[in-house]
Design a protein around this motif. Structure first.
Motif, mmCIF file in Angstrom:
data_model
loop_
_atom_site.group_PDB
_atom_site.id
_atom_site.type_symbol
_atom_site.label_atom_id
_atom_site.label_comp_id
_atom_site.label_asym_id
_atom_site.label_seq_id
_atom_site.Cartn_x
_atom_site.Cartn_y
_atom_site.Cartn_z
ATOM 1 N N ASP A 83 0.824 -1.212 0.000
ATOM 2 C CA ASP A 83 0.000 0.000 0.000
ATOM 3 C C ASP A 83 0.861 1.266 0.000
ATOM 4 O O ASP A 83 0.507 2.256 -0.640
ATOM 5 N N TRP A 84 1.942 1.226 0.741
ATOM 6 C CA TRP A 84 2.723 2.455 0.951
ATOM 7 C C TRP A 84 3.791 2.713 -0.106
ATOM 8 O O TRP A 84 4.136 3.870 -0.360
ATOM 9 N N ALA A 85 4.325 1.647 -0.749
ATOM 10 C CA ALA A 85 5.448 1.836 -1.684
ATOM 11 C C ALA A 85 5.212 2.954 -2.708
ATOM 12 O O ALA A 85 6.044 3.855 -2.829
ATOM 13 N N PRO A 86 4.067 2.942 -3.449
ATOM 14 C CA PRO A 86 3.888 4.003 -4.444
ATOM 15 C C PRO A 86 3.760 5.384 -3.814
ATOM 16 O O PRO A 86 4.051 6.399 -4.455
ATOM 17 N N ARG A 87 3.326 5.445 -2.572
ATOM 18 C CA ARG A 87 3.165 6.740 -1.894
ATOM 19 C C ARG A 87 4.513 7.237 -1.374
ATOM 20 O O ARG A 87 4.818 8.428 -1.511
ATOM 21 N N ILE A 88 5.291 6.313 -0.821
ATOM 22 C CA ILE A 88 6.611 6.703 -0.294
ATOM 23 C C ILE A 88 7.476 7.255 -1.425
ATOM 24 O O ILE A 88 8.254 8.183 -1.219
ATOM 25 N N SER A 89 7.273 6.705 -2.645
ATOM 26 C CA SER A 89 8.093 7.172 -3.770
ATOM 27 C C SER A 89 7.818 8.642 -4.113
ATOM 28 O O SER A 89 8.586 9.284 -4.813
ATOM 29 N N LYS A 90 6.709 9.188 -3.615
ATOM 30 C CA LYS A 90 6.423 10.619 -3.838
ATOM 31 C C LYS A 90 7.288 11.501 -2.940
ATOM 32 O O LYS A 90 7.372 12.707 -3.128
ATOM 33 N N GLY A 91 7.880 10.863 -1.931
ATOM 34 C CA GLY A 91 8.714 11.615 -0.989
ATOM 35 C C GLY A 91 7.936 11.970 0.271
ATOM 36 O O GLY A 91 6.732 12.279 0.208
ATOM 37 N N LEU A 92 8.633 11.952 1.386
ATOM 38 C CA LEU A 92 7.995 12.207 2.681
ATOM 39 C C LEU A 92 7.364 13.595 2.744
ATOM 40 O O LEU A 92 6.282 13.767 3.298
ATOM 41 N N ASP A 93 8.041 14.578 2.130
ATOM 42 C CA ASP A 93 7.511 15.948 2.179
ATOM 43 C C ASP A 93 6.116 16.029 1.567
ATOM 44 O O ASP A 93 5.231 16.711 2.088
ATOM 45 N N THR A 94 5.933 15.336 0.419
ATOM 46 C CA THR A 94 4.630 15.332 -0.245
ATOM 47 C C THR A 94 3.590 14.635 0.636
ATOM 48 O O THR A 94 2.459 15.112 0.772
ATOM 49 N N LEU A 95 3.984 13.532 1.244
ATOM 50 C CA LEU A 95 3.046 12.800 2.110
ATOM 51 C C LEU A 95 2.615 13.680 3.288
ATOM 52 O O LEU A 95 1.429 13.713 3.640
ATOM 53 N N VAL A 96 3.582 14.380 3.857
ATOM 54 C CA VAL A 96 3.268 15.262 4.992
ATOM 55 C C VAL A 96 2.312 16.364 4.526
ATOM 56 O O VAL A 96 1.297 16.642 5.197
ATOM 57 N N GLU A 97 2.608 16.945 3.368
ATOM 58 C CA GLU A 97 1.759 18.023 2.853
ATOM 59 C C GLU A 97 0.336 17.516 2.605
ATOM 60 O O GLU A 97 -0.642 18.180 2.951
#
Ligand code: HEC
Length: 131
Positions: A83-97
């Motif tokens: 579930d997380w792999a494609p999201r982590i590839s966006k970078g932590l900053d994007t996930l936080v935003e």
């Protein structure tokens, strides 16, 4: 005449004494109330200081677990690499935003209105820890 003035003196002495006693009594009451108020305020301050920023685990358990444990509405599941792999590839900053501002069905701050940015980031790091 002498007796009368002596009595008068006695009465005024008594009145002065009574007034002083009353003053003392009200001072006593004030001093008894005051420490209670001070203790209460001091306790509240100590509590705030002691709590500080909450851990990612605390925030996750409080505000994110409802959706992210089982994947409600397609939420990436807790420490699920697929579930997380494609999201982590966006970078932590994007996930936080995205977590702070909201992202599709992901509500802003995951509904944790009193969470700081750092606490939200810590909760994300907790969800993706070790992935
Ligand atoms: C009401 C349910 C719900 C709650 C509560 C919730 N989330 Fe989410 N979250 C979602 C959903 C649904 C998605 C997937 C959104 C999408 O990709 O369309 C998501 C996605 C995310 C993402 C990935 C964003 C991206 O760019 O891919 C992060 C990071 C995230 N949530 C963090 C959190 C944090 C941190 C909390 C708790 C403070 C939280 N969420 C609480 C439903 C929720």
């Amino acid at each position: 005449m002498k007796i009368k003035s002596l009595m008068c003196l006695c009465v005024s002495a008594f009145l002065a004494f009574a007034a002083q006693t009353q003053e003392l009594a009200s001072d006593d009451i004030k001093s008894r109330i005051q420490p209670l108020g001070k203790v209460h305020v001091a306790g509240a301050k100590a509590e705030t200081a002691a709590s500080g920023p909450r851990s990612g685990t605390q925030i996750y358990n409080k505000s994110c677990v409802a959706c992210h444990s089982v994947g409600v509405l397609g939420a990436p599941k807790f420490q699920d690499a697929t579930d997380w792999a494609p999201r982590i590839s966006k970078g932590l900053d994007t996930l936080v935003e995205h977590a702070l501002k909201g992202f599709n069905a992901m509500p802003p701050k995951g509904t944790c209105g009193d969470c700081s940015d750092d606490e939200i980031k810590a909760a994300i790091e907790h969800m993706i820890e070790g992935l």
